[in-house]
Design a protein around this motif. Sequence first.
Motif, PDB file in Angstrom:
ATOM      1  N   LYS A   1      63.772  51.170  47.117  1.00 58.70           N
ATOM      2  CA  LYS A   1      63.393  52.502  47.592  1.00 58.70           C
ATOM      3  C   LYS A   1      63.383  53.508  46.436  1.00 58.70           C
ATOM      4  O   LYS A   1      62.471  54.321  46.319  1.00 58.70           O
ATOM      5  CB  LYS A   1      64.371  52.959  48.670  1.00 58.70           C
ATOM      6  N   ASP A   2      64.392  53.446  45.575  1.00 61.34           N
ATOM      7  CA  ASP A   2      64.476  54.393  44.444  1.00 61.34           C
ATOM      8  C   ASP A   2      63.310  54.217  43.483  1.00 61.34           C
ATOM      9  O   ASP A   2      62.661  55.195  43.072  1.00 61.34           O
ATOM     10  CB  ASP A   2      65.793  54.206  43.694  1.00 61.34           C
ATOM     11  N   TRP A   3      63.006  52.979  43.117  1.00 57.00           N
ATOM     12  CA  TRP A   3      61.943  52.758  42.125  1.00 57.00           C
ATOM     13  C   TRP A   3      60.552  52.989  42.734  1.00 57.00           C
ATOM     14  O   TRP A   3      59.635  53.437  42.032  1.00 57.00           O
ATOM     15  CB  TRP A   3      62.037  51.354  41.551  1.00 57.00           C
ATOM     16  N   ASN A   4      60.387  52.700  44.022  1.00 60.31           N
ATOM     17  CA  ASN A   4      59.106  53.027  44.659  1.00 60.31           C
ATOM     18  C   ASN A   4      58.889  54.525  44.716  1.00 60.31           C
ATOM     19  O   ASN A   4      57.755  55.009  44.551  1.00 60.31           O
ATOM     20  CB  ASN A   4      59.060  52.442  46.087  1.00 60.31           C
ATOM     21  N   GLU A   5      59.979  55.282  44.916  1.00 60.00           N
ATOM     22  CA  GLU A   5      59.867  56.742  44.901  1.00 60.00           C
ATOM     23  C   GLU A   5      59.496  57.252  43.519  1.00 60.00           C
ATOM     24  O   GLU A   5      58.701  58.193  43.375  1.00 60.00           O
ATOM     25  CB  GLU A   5      61.198  57.351  45.356  1.00 60.00           C
ATOM     26  N   ILE A   6      60.042  56.610  42.484  1.00 58.40           N
ATOM     27  CA  ILE A   6      59.706  57.005  41.111  1.00 58.40           C
ATOM     28  C   ILE A   6      58.223  56.753  40.832  1.00 58.40           C
ATOM     29  O   ILE A   6      57.524  57.608  40.257  1.00 58.40           O
ATOM     30  CB  ILE A   6      60.594  56.223  40.117  1.00 58.40           C
ATOM     31  N   LEU A   7      57.724  55.571  41.260  1.00 62.57           N
ATOM     32  CA  LEU A   7      56.291  55.280  41.058  1.00 62.57           C
ATOM     33  C   LEU A   7      55.420  56.275  41.814  1.00 62.57           C
ATOM     34  O   LEU A   7      54.363  56.712  41.319  1.00 62.57           O
ATOM     35  CB  LEU A   7      55.979  53.861  41.528  1.00 62.57           C
ATOM     36  N   LYS A   8      55.850  56.619  43.030  1.00 66.00           N
ATOM     37  CA  LYS A   8      55.082  57.573  43.830  1.00 66.00           C
ATOM     38  C   LYS A   8      55.005  58.936  43.143  1.00 66.00           C
ATOM     39  O   LYS A   8      53.947  59.572  43.104  1.00 66.00           O
ATOM     40  CB  LYS A   8      55.736  57.697  45.211  1.00 66.00           C
ATOM     41  N   GLN A   9      56.102  59.379  42.580  1.00 66.92           N
ATOM     42  CA  GLN A   9      56.117  60.667  41.871  1.00 66.92           C
ATOM     43  C   GLN A   9      55.222  60.608  40.621  1.00 66.92           C
ATOM     44  O   GLN A   9      54.525  61.572  40.307  1.00 66.92           O
ATOM     45  CB  GLN A   9      57.558  61.002  41.444  1.00 66.92           C
ATOM     46  N   TYR A  10      55.257  59.479  39.919  1.00 69.41           N
ATOM     47  CA  TYR A  10      54.434  59.328  38.714  1.00 69.41           C
ATOM     48  C   TYR A  10      52.935  59.363  39.056  1.00 69.41           C
ATOM     49  O   TYR A  10      52.123  59.969  38.352  1.00 69.41           O
ATOM     50  CB  TYR A  10      54.752  57.998  38.016  1.00 69.41           C
ATOM     51  N   GLU A  11      52.551  58.671  40.166  1.00 67.59           N
ATOM     52  CA  GLU A  11      51.130  58.518  40.497  1.00 67.59           C
ATOM     53  C   GLU A  11      50.545  59.758  41.150  1.00 67.59           C
ATOM     54  O   GLU A  11      49.306  59.870  41.251  1.00 67.59           O
ATOM     55  CB  GLU A  11      50.951  57.302  41.415  1.00 67.59           C
ATOM     56  N   GLN A  12      51.394  60.676  41.581  1.00 68.81           N
ATOM     57  CA  GLN A  12      50.889  61.910  42.173  1.00 68.81           C
ATOM     58  C   GLN A  12      50.214  62.756  41.103  1.00 68.81           C
ATOM     59  O   GLN A  12      50.827  63.102  40.099  1.00 68.81           O
ATOM     60  CB  GLN A  12      52.045  62.688  42.822  1.00 68.81           C
ATOM     61  N   ASP A  13      48.962  63.035  41.283  1.00 65.95           N
ATOM     62  CA  ASP A  13      48.138  63.812  40.330  1.00 65.95           C
ATOM     63  C   ASP A  13      48.110  63.172  38.944  1.00 65.95           C
ATOM     64  O   ASP A  13      47.930  63.851  37.931  1.00 65.95           O
ATOM     65  CB  ASP A  13      48.655  65.257  40.197  1.00 65.95           C
TER      66      ASP A  13
END
Length: 571
Positions: A97-109
């Motif tokens: 969950k933590d690392w998927n959230e990090i990827l999600k934040q990176y891929e935003q914009d």
Amino acid sequence: MSGTDEKDLPIDIQLNKLLDWLVDRRWVKGNVAARSAAIRDLITKAIMDMPDVPEITELLSGAYINYFHCRRIVELLKVSEADTKNIFGRYSSQRMKDWNEILKQYEQDNLYLGECANMLHHNVNYEVPALKKSIARGQARLVDLDRKESECRSSSKLFADKFQHTCKEMNIEGKNIAQELAALPGALPAVYEEVVTTVSNTVFKAALEYYAEFLNFLLGENGECEGVCPLLNYISTNGNTSVYKWKTGVELPPLPDTPPVPDPASAAATTSDSSNAAATTDGDTIDWGDLDVDSGAGGATPAASVVAGAGDGAAVAQDKAMAVSGGSDASDGFVVVDSNDTIDWGEGGPPDIDWGDDNVAGETIDWGDDTAVVEASGTIDLSQIAIEVTGDGTDAAEAVSTRDTLLAYTETRNRVIDELLELEGFLAQRLDELRGAVDITAINQFQGASAVVQSQSSKTVQGMLDVVSAANKSLSSPRVQQLLTISSSPKYVERLVRSLEQKRDLSRNMLLKIDEIHVQRAAVQQEIAAAKPKLANLIQHSRALQKQVENDISDKYKGRPVNIIGEINTM
């Protein structure tokens, strides 16, 4: 232009303009640094709980984790956390969950593209040049240290050679400089003996005779040519005697032996034993023998009687004795006597002094045949006293100073050197004249001279000159002059010791500096050895990140080739 041709056209992006290029084409929004900082906080928390997977550990050991590292970590977690996957395809593991959230934040914009652009720019323009400069400085430092080591070795050898050369000139080893220098004047007697041997040989005496006869011929019977080179003539006959014997013809008597000085420790022990013995006597009073001593408070002690009978001077001495003893009354063994008190002689007055059968009071003392030098009043007439000088009239100070030999005494030695120079100059001039053109005038000039003058040839005069020059060089050489200075000047010895010690210490200090240079070189080599792997690793990661960014941008432009150009390609 067809679609196929457009697809093959490369997109070249300058590294320094990469972030601006992404922002201008709306792939990335501004304020990349602030948004990246929030993701950094999430990564810091996430890496605190990670599975023991070697590849994940290697990825996390890097200096800076980027988006592509995080994506690879998620792929690895899908394998290690496979047992936490539910039927809906979601993971119940907090790590996922933590690392998927990090990827999600990176891929935003496309924030990861902006961060990677900043990272590439920072590595190429700052990190890599800094490491290269650090390595270059270290290498330049090594060259400088090599130069300094060479200079120190050269300087150390130079000072050591100077020290050894000076020691060799002075004939010392250089281990204990002061002691060895102090022993050098011991070689002077051998030098003096060599000079005496030279002066005493037949050739030298012939040179003295030749000089004397030549002067007698030139000055004639009325000339004053007596005493030609008197010291050389004396030494050639009598040797290197004392100055006193040269002046008087007799030797000085030996100096009286000095009584041995007692050892301070034994003297102190003896004094202590005497004090202890005095302290252990019975009682604090003086043993007066058979005298009837009244030690009462009203009577005077015998010591007081003696002092009182001695007059005012004795009373003063008694006062001083009391001051030393610390007493103040009769109980201390002394009685204070007033110096103004007079002696009670009784009714008859003071008695007359018996001067014997021949003299009565008031007459003068018979001092012998001379006029009396003591008047009745007791005054001594010093003008009538004659001081008798024992021996030959030489006082003690001069006797001590003239115990030196003729060549050891400065005044006579200088006179000997002057006479040698005088004789050498005469012989050199005569040799030059004999070697010159011979004419009838020169032949007739010495017809009236003695056979000693007329029989000399240039060869015999040359032999005389060689002997005289040898004696002069033996006594006037720099080596002998230095020994004489050492024997007569303690300050010169101190300066010489300081000079030699300075050369020796400078040589040793240079060697110590070489040891320090070795330590510094090892430290610099260690810094270079640590910086080179960092530089190689940084360049490798930067080029890998370059390819990843190029491929990602290429995917956004339907596979068109993308090239990031600039200094990144020349690292």
